[in-house]
Design a protein around this motif. Sequence first.
Motif, PDB file in Angstrom:
ATOM      1  N   LEU A   1      -4.745   7.702   2.866  1.00  0.00           N
ATOM      2  CA  LEU A   1      -4.923   6.789   3.905  1.00  0.00           C
ATOM      3  C   LEU A   1      -3.182   6.885   4.552  1.00  0.00           C
ATOM      4  O   LEU A   1      -3.061   6.799   5.789  1.00  0.00           O
ATOM      5  CB  LEU A   1      -5.093   5.199   3.862  1.00  0.00           C
TER       6      LEU A   1
ATOM      7  N   GLN B   1      -6.326   6.499  -3.037  1.00  0.00           N
ATOM      8  CA  GLN B   1      -6.824   5.996  -1.882  1.00  0.00           C
ATOM      9  C   GLN B   1      -5.765   5.757  -0.904  1.00  0.00           C
ATOM     10  O   GLN B   1      -5.500   6.149   0.124  1.00  0.00           O
ATOM     11  CB  GLN B   1      -8.070   5.156  -1.861  1.00  0.00           C
ATOM     12  N   CYS B   2      -4.804   4.965  -1.488  1.00  0.00           N
ATOM     13  CA  CYS B   2      -3.693   4.372  -0.422  1.00  0.00           C
ATOM     14  C   CYS B   2      -2.774   5.896  -0.105  1.00  0.00           C
ATOM     15  O   CYS B   2      -2.366   5.804   0.708  1.00  0.00           O
ATOM     16  CB  CYS B   2      -2.756   3.609  -1.380  1.00  0.00           C
TER      17      CYS B   2
ATOM     18  N   ILE C   1      -9.201  -2.007   5.430  1.00  0.00           N
ATOM     19  CA  ILE C   1     -10.206  -1.698   4.673  1.00  0.00           C
ATOM     20  C   ILE C   1     -10.013  -2.672   3.551  1.00  0.00           C
ATOM     21  O   ILE C   1     -11.481  -2.969   3.165  1.00  0.00           O
ATOM     22  CB  ILE C   1      -9.807  -0.061   4.162  1.00  0.00           C
ATOM     23  N   SER C   2      -8.917  -3.179   3.287  1.00  0.00           N
ATOM     24  CA  SER C   2      -8.967  -4.237   1.906  1.00  0.00           C
ATOM     25  C   SER C   2      -9.619  -5.516   2.432  1.00  0.00           C
ATOM     26  O   SER C   2      -9.976  -6.160   1.507  1.00  0.00           O
ATOM     27  CB  SER C   2      -7.388  -4.263   1.734  1.00  0.00           C
TER      28      SER C   2
ATOM     29  N   CYS D   1      -4.839   0.479   5.592  1.00  0.00           N
ATOM     30  CA  CYS D   1      -5.187  -0.038   4.258  1.00  0.00           C
ATOM     31  C   CYS D   1      -5.515  -1.441   4.408  1.00  0.00           C
ATOM     32  O   CYS D   1      -6.530  -1.900   3.606  1.00  0.00           O
ATOM     33  CB  CYS D   1      -4.007   0.144   3.423  1.00  0.00           C
TER      34      CYS D   1
ATOM     35  N   TYR E   1       0.838  -1.120   0.096  1.00  0.00           N
ATOM     36  CA  TYR E   1       0.075   0.038   0.144  1.00  0.00           C
ATOM     37  C   TYR E   1       0.880   1.298  -0.110  1.00  0.00           C
ATOM     38  O   TYR E   1       0.547   2.220  -0.526  1.00  0.00           O
ATOM     39  CB  TYR E   1      -1.043   0.046   1.193  1.00  0.00           C
TER      40      TYR E   1
ATOM     41  N   LEU F   1     -14.824   4.338   1.122  1.00  0.00           N
ATOM     42  CA  LEU F   1     -13.475   4.730   1.723  1.00  0.00           C
ATOM     43  C   LEU F   1     -13.850   5.158   3.248  1.00  0.00           C
ATOM     44  O   LEU F   1     -12.987   4.710   4.245  1.00  0.00           O
ATOM     45  CB  LEU F   1     -12.811   5.670   0.844  1.00  0.00           C
TER      46      LEU F   1
ATOM     47  N   ILE G   1     -12.636  -5.132  -1.097  1.00  0.00           N
ATOM     48  CA  ILE G   1     -12.467  -3.564  -1.637  1.00  0.00           C
ATOM     49  C   ILE G   1     -11.102  -3.591  -2.176  1.00  0.00           C
ATOM     50  O   ILE G   1      -9.993  -4.033  -1.269  1.00  0.00           O
ATOM     51  CB  ILE G   1     -12.262  -2.631  -0.457  1.00  0.00           C
ATOM     52  N   GLU G   2     -10.622  -3.264  -3.224  1.00  0.00           N
ATOM     53  CA  GLU G   2      -9.314  -3.020  -3.719  1.00  0.00           C
ATOM     54  C   GLU G   2      -9.000  -1.551  -3.722  1.00  0.00           C
ATOM     55  O   GLU G   2      -9.384  -1.008  -4.559  1.00  0.00           O
ATOM     56  CB  GLU G   2      -9.080  -3.458  -5.102  1.00  0.00           C
ATOM     57  N   LEU G   3      -7.883  -1.128  -2.939  1.00  0.00           N
ATOM     58  CA  LEU G   3      -7.901   0.249  -2.833  1.00  0.00           C
ATOM     59  C   LEU G   3      -7.140   0.816  -4.093  1.00  0.00           C
ATOM     60  O   LEU G   3      -5.942   0.199  -4.467  1.00  0.00           O
ATOM     61  CB  LEU G   3      -6.792   0.613  -1.377  1.00  0.00           C
ATOM     62  N   GLN G   4      -7.400   2.073  -4.577  1.00  0.00           N
ATOM     63  CA  GLN G   4      -6.730   2.455  -5.476  1.00  0.00           C
ATOM     64  C   GLN G   4      -5.664   3.222  -5.334  1.00  0.00           C
ATOM     65  O   GLN G   4      -5.348   3.758  -4.029  1.00  0.00           O
ATOM     66  CB  GLN G   4      -7.773   3.636  -6.445  1.00  0.00           C
TER      67      GLN G   4
END
Length: 203
Positions: free
Chosen positions: A85, A81-82, A60-61, A57, A6, A116, A75-78
């Motif tokens: 966070l 977003q990373c 949330i993932s 991260c 992340y 998010l 959820i795959e953080l973009q």
Amino acid sequence: MAGNEYVDRANRYIEDVLSGRVPACRWVKAACERQKADLGRKDFEWHFDEQRAWRVCRFISLLRHVKGPLAGERIELQPWQCFILTTIFGWVDSKGHRRYHEAFVEVPRGSGKSTLMSGVALYMLCADGEKGADVYSFATTREQAKIVFDDAQAMARNNAPLKERYGLSVLAHSIVVPGTNSRFMAKSADAGTLDGLNTHCAI
């Protein structure tokens, strides 16, 4: 910690913004420039803790989408977003106090900001290490305030590992962690009940 994927994703986002590969406004560019410069500073009162940055991260993932075509999927953080966070949660002082206490996130409709923020709220409720953590989603009206709360409620309701790990109880108008006396609720200005709140996290 299972690697720094992340943090790596966030750093690639910084480079992509600063190189022009990712279009961004001047405020995003300034935030990326600041983060890049700060990561290279010596004798700074703050340090970047990759474990803390990774942890939020990762939490949330492990949650799942509750709406749209991705409903039911993890959820795959973009990258953007990373970046948000890891920047907010990664910087601490020698006592572990966060550098940043407020963040303003403005993105186009449909970009997943409610998803998010619901994940952030659940993290602050369950996994931030705070006893008696009072977490709220605020808005002018209760209907607006419930958008983030309802998403978080749906994320938590059928997530057996989350409930088992933290002893989470998902109720009609709140999500509570009895073991730490923590709760998450939606609050609105039209309810007239905003005085006296001891807020750990406000969305």
